[in-house]
Design an enzyme around this catalytic site. Sequence first.
Site: not given
Ligand code: ADP
Length: 499
Positions: A177, A252, A286
Amino acid sequence: MREYQLYIDGSFVPAESGQTFDSINPFNQEIVARVSRASAADAKKAVVAARRAFDKGPWPLMPREERSALLKAVSDKINEKGKELVALEVADSGSTIRKAKEDIFLSARSMNYFSKLAALDLTEPVEGLGKPGFSKNLIVREPIGVVAAIIPWNFPLKMATWKLGPALAAGNTVVLKPSELTPCTALELAQIIHEAGFPKGVVNIIPGFGPEAGEELARNPLVDKVSFTGSTAVGKKIMALAADQLKKVTLECGGKSANIVLHDADLDLAVDGALYAMFYHQGQCCEAGSRLLLSRKISAEFIQRLLEKVGKLRTGNPSDPSTDLGPLISRKQQERVLGYIKQGKKEGARIAAGGGVPTAHDLANGFFVQPTVFTEVRNEMKIAQEEIFGPVLTVIQYDTEDEAIALANDSMYGLGAGVWSRDNERALKIAGRLRAGTVWINEWHLISEKAPFGGYKQSGIGREFGIEGLKEYTETKHLHIDELGSREKKPWYDTVVPK
Ligand code: ADP
């Protein structure tokens, strides 16, 4: 405007709900692509396809050389489509063109490397156990099964190859995803994988949102492992969802990496290094060097030189090769970063550069934040403890090396760290005391698909890349083969077996 669908079980299909979302160019807010929006139902469908491909398909038992050749074909096709992918990555993610060129090149290089890993036989003997005539003992590495890979928006194609490469090399099937903010190049990769001729269901790519498609992947009982890159907060959620089945996880997550400049550093090098550590990709990495720890002996001169260079950074259109900093990924991220800048002022840190949005007319539609430097920062301030994920550098001074190490380690994170010094031996001693998964000496951001990368503490669990990373996509099996060949010779013969 491009259009993309979900890639499930070897076909491009719309979302079951028929819903779509738009991916927006963060420089001008134009629509880059209209994309099918995977819901939990689509995620389930993709997982079932991956499960079938693993349990009944040829992939996990295919000769290693054949899997290797398919991965190599992906690498070649990324190179062939390189120019198009660079332009798409710039439009979809706001990456500067210079970074995007490097990203696409490195995506192909990584896939090539993983194709070589795919050909390796990882079987090894168990040291010190068994001898000829008694038994043979082997450690066998087998694929785990179905891997769900969830990736962020800062290195869209690179992250996709970094997850797919080792997972597939080890013989797993995958549902990937991409981030809802940057789905395009992962969907181009779906096309490449399709053309390369992978068996159906081995790779499934479903663009969608975290709480919809993402959570289903983490929770679904047919998934054996979740490999996630993103924020620590979401990493924790994913781990909690995966816990029910004790799914394997590689996480990560975030960082607040300390960049320590010793008084004997080559200042020309260290100033440029500090700039690169922090402002590369607008600080949206990161492992960004977001806490700069300066020896008080050189701090005045260092800060002056640093500010001169920050003043010369060009913020602008990411497609222009002379641009150093493009926009942030989204309005939400821009507001978050500006919120931290406000917070820093409130906590009493001094803004020595930037601190707002650029005023140039042609940048008005982009999600820009000026490169910002805070001096007079104390390590306990929020801007020194929390991951900002934007172009905001916090500068802290120290008097002794022990103090520098204590400051560096006084963080919930432990992803990267750096030491700048002309004395490698001294730098190495410090490196040994830093609680971080990667320590660079006179360097930053050097992440290679050949060397393990990951975090101490709340920066994550597990390591990616290299043989170590490949093994994280395997189950370990001890295979014991008896060579005694007779009942009487068994060591347990006298103990429990009735004569
Ligand atoms: P960033 O810090 O890069 O904004 P996120 O941690 O918000 O990243 O998102 C990283 C990935 O995790 C994206 O693909 C996002 O759609 C997915 N994501 C965000 N929330 C959830 C969740 N509750 N469960 C699973 N995947 C999630």
